[in-house]
Design an enzyme around this catalytic site. Structure first.
Site, PDB file in Angstrom:
ATOM      1  N   ASN A   9     -31.004 -29.005 -36.028  1.00 59.19           N
ATOM      2  CA  ASN A   9     -31.763 -29.201 -36.966  1.00 59.19           C
ATOM      3  C   ASN A   9     -31.939 -28.089 -37.956  1.00 59.19           C
ATOM      4  OD1 ASN A   9     -33.676 -30.468 -39.271  1.00 59.19           O
ATOM      5  ND2 ASN A   9     -35.291 -30.795 -37.516  1.00 59.19           N
ATOM      6  N   TRP A  10     -31.500 -28.139 -39.140  1.00 58.24           N
ATOM      7  CA  TRP A  10     -31.308 -26.795 -39.839  1.00 58.24           C
ATOM      8  C   TRP A  10     -32.454 -27.078 -40.872  1.00 58.24           C
ATOM      9  CZ3 TRP A  10     -25.737 -25.450 -42.151  1.00 58.24           C
ATOM     10  CH2 TRP A  10     -24.974 -25.178 -40.579  1.00 58.24           C
ATOM     11  N   LYS A  11     -33.091 -28.034 -41.045  1.00 57.64           N
ATOM     12  CA  LYS A  11     -34.168 -28.252 -41.806  1.00 57.64           C
ATOM     13  C   LYS A  11     -34.087 -27.878 -43.264  1.00 57.64           C
ATOM     14  CE  LYS A  11     -37.321 -28.110 -38.054  1.00 57.64           C
ATOM     15  NZ  LYS A  11     -38.709 -27.876 -37.362  1.00 57.64           N
ATOM     16  N   HIS A  96     -38.828 -37.512 -38.043  1.00 54.57           N
ATOM     17  CA  HIS A  96     -39.244 -36.259 -37.936  1.00 54.57           C
ATOM     18  C   HIS A  96     -40.645 -35.972 -38.189  1.00 54.57           C
ATOM     19  CE1 HIS A  96     -39.430 -31.916 -37.741  1.00 54.57           C
ATOM     20  NE2 HIS A  96     -38.401 -32.123 -36.750  1.00 54.57           N
ATOM     21  N   GLU A  98     -41.853 -33.751 -39.428  1.00 51.00           N
ATOM     22  CA  GLU A  98     -42.237 -33.106 -40.898  1.00 51.00           C
ATOM     23  C   GLU A  98     -42.120 -34.125 -41.976  1.00 51.00           C
ATOM     24  OE1 GLU A  98     -39.475 -29.859 -40.557  1.00 51.00           O
ATOM     25  OE2 GLU A  98     -40.788 -28.896 -38.989  1.00 51.00           O
ATOM     26  N   GLU A 168     -40.720 -34.611 -29.587  1.00 50.08           N
ATOM     27  CA  GLU A 168     -41.082 -33.281 -30.115  1.00 50.08           C
ATOM     28  C   GLU A 168     -42.615 -33.180 -30.400  1.00 50.08           C
ATOM     29  OE1 GLU A 168     -37.391 -31.559 -32.577  1.00 50.08           O
ATOM     30  OE2 GLU A 168     -38.589 -32.992 -33.751  1.00 50.08           O
ATOM     31  N   GLY A 174     -41.575 -25.059 -34.273  1.00 54.65           N
ATOM     32  CA  GLY A 174     -41.848 -23.789 -35.055  1.00 54.65           C
ATOM     33  C   GLY A 174     -42.793 -22.869 -34.676  1.00 54.65           C
ATOM     34  N   SER A 214     -39.604 -25.348 -30.386  1.00 54.87           N
ATOM     35  CA  SER A 214     -39.441 -23.915 -29.780  1.00 54.87           C
ATOM     36  C   SER A 214     -38.564 -23.806 -28.708  1.00 54.87           C
ATOM     37  CB  SER A 214     -40.828 -23.429 -29.373  1.00 54.87           C
ATOM     38  OG  SER A 214     -41.659 -23.378 -30.707  1.00 54.87           O
ATOM     39  N   GLY A 235     -34.807 -26.395 -33.925  1.00 51.35           N
ATOM     40  CA  GLY A 235     -34.811 -26.010 -35.224  1.00 51.35           C
ATOM     41  C   GLY A 235     -34.475 -24.514 -35.412  1.00 51.35           C
ATOM     42  N   GLY A 236     -35.515 -23.757 -35.287  1.00 52.90           N
ATOM     43  CA  GLY A 236     -35.178 -22.502 -35.675  1.00 52.90           C
ATOM     44  C   GLY A 236     -34.138 -21.507 -35.072  1.00 52.90           C
TER      45      GLY A 236
END
Ligand code: PGA
Length: 252
Positions: A9-11, A96, A98, A168, A174, A214, A235-236
Site C-alpha cells: 500500500n504505497w499510500k 483503510h 486513514e 490493521e 506507521g 509496521s 505500507g512503509g
C-alpha cells in the site's frame, strides 16, 4: 486452500516517475523468483494505467487505494470503480483506517464501494482494525466484528468469498509498533470465527486475512507462521523494493 498474499500500500507516496521505477524494480525482482504467495501493489490513481503497461500481471497484481461510492456523475475529484478497472487494475483497498479517520468513511459508504468494486470485477482488500483506546479497553474484538457486520454482511456468501480482508490495528500503522504474532493470531482467528458464524466454515477457511501495521522483513516470518495470518498489507516497507521482497520471501 486460501491464498497467501503480500500486498503493498504505497499510500500518497512517489511521483509518477518514481512510482514507475519502483514498480519496474518489483516486477524485475519477481521475474527472478518463484514467490510462494501472491504479490500485489496498490498505488495512487495517477500511477495505475502506466504501471499496468509495465508489469507482468501474471506475477504482480495491481490495485488502487480507494474508489468512489458512486458509479459516475457530478462528483468532482472522485475516481470510480469502473475507472479503476479500466486501467487494468484488479484490486482496490477499501476502508483503510486513514480513509475512515481523515475522510470520514463510514460503513454505509463502504458498503456502496464494496458493491461497486465487485460489480466491476475488482477484488476489495477490505481493512478493519481498532484504535489504541479500543485495544486498551479490551474492545478490539467487538470493534472489528461491528466493522465486518456493518459493511460486509449484506453480501451473499458468493460475493463475500471474493474479498480479501486486512486486519490493521491502527496503533500499529506507521508507528513501528507491530502487533505481536500472538496478538495477530488471536484476532485473526476471531475474525475467521465471525465469518464462519455468518457464512459457514468453508467460506471462512477460504478467506485470506492479511495483517497490516509496521510489518517488515524482520517480523514478517513470525507473523506469517501463524495459522490464521495469510500474509500482509505493507505500507512503509513496500516503498523499497528490497524490503518488500524481504517480506515476500518470508513465505519461503
Ligand atoms: P505500515 O502501513 O506498514 O506503514 O504500518 C500499513 C498500512 O497502513 O496498510
Amino acid at each position: 486452500m486460501r491464498k497467501k498474499i503480500v500486498a503493498g500500500n504505497w499510500k500518497m507516496n512517489t511521483t509518477l516517475p518514481e512510482g514507475l521505477q519502483l514498480a519496474k524494480e518489483v516486477n524485475e525482482a519477481l521475474a527472478a523468483r518463484t514467490p510462494k504467495c501472491g504479490v500485489i501493489i496498490c498505488v495512487p490513481f495517477t500511477h495505475l494505467a502506466p504501471i499496468a503497461n509495465e508489469i507482468n500481471a501474471e506475477k504482480l497484481g495491481l490495485g488502487a487505494e480507494n474508489c468512489a461510492d458512486h458509479r459516475s456523475g457530478a462528483y468532482t475529484g472522485e475516481v470510480s470503480a469502473p475507472m479503476v478497472a479500466s486501467t487494468g487494475a484488479q484490486y482496490v483497498i477499501l476502508g483503510h483506517s486513514e480513509r475512515r479517520q481523515y475522510y470520514g468513511e463510514t460503513s454505509e459508504t463502504l458498503k456502496e464501494k464494496v458493491a461497486l468494486a465487485l460489480e466491476n470485477n475488482l477484488t476489495p482488500i477490505f481493512c478493519i482494525g481498532e484504535v489504541l483506546e479500543e485495544r486498551e479497553a479490551g474492545k478490539h474484538f467487538e470493534v472489528v466484528k461491528a466493522q465486518i457486520e456493518e459493511a460486509l454482511f449484506n453480501l451473499s456468501a458468493e460475493d463475500f468469498s471474493k474479498l480479501i480482508l486486512a486486519y490493521e490495528p491502527v496503533w500499529a500503522i506507521g508507528t513501528g509498533k507491530t502487533a505481536t504474532d500472538d496478538q495477530a493470531q488471536e484476532i485473526h482467528a476471531y475474525i475467521r470465527g465471525v465469518i464462519a458464524d455468518k457464512y459457514g466454515k468453508e467460506v471462512a477457511e477460504n478467506t485470506s486475512i492479511l495483517y497490516g501495521g509496521s510489518c517488515k522483513p524482520s517480523n514478517a516470518k513470525a507473523l506469517f507462521a501463524k495459522p490464521d495470518v495469510d500474509g500482509g498489507l505493507i505500507g512503509g516497507a513496500s516503498l523499497k523494493c528490497a524490503d518488500f521482497m524481504g517480506i515476500v520471501d518470508a513465505w519461503n
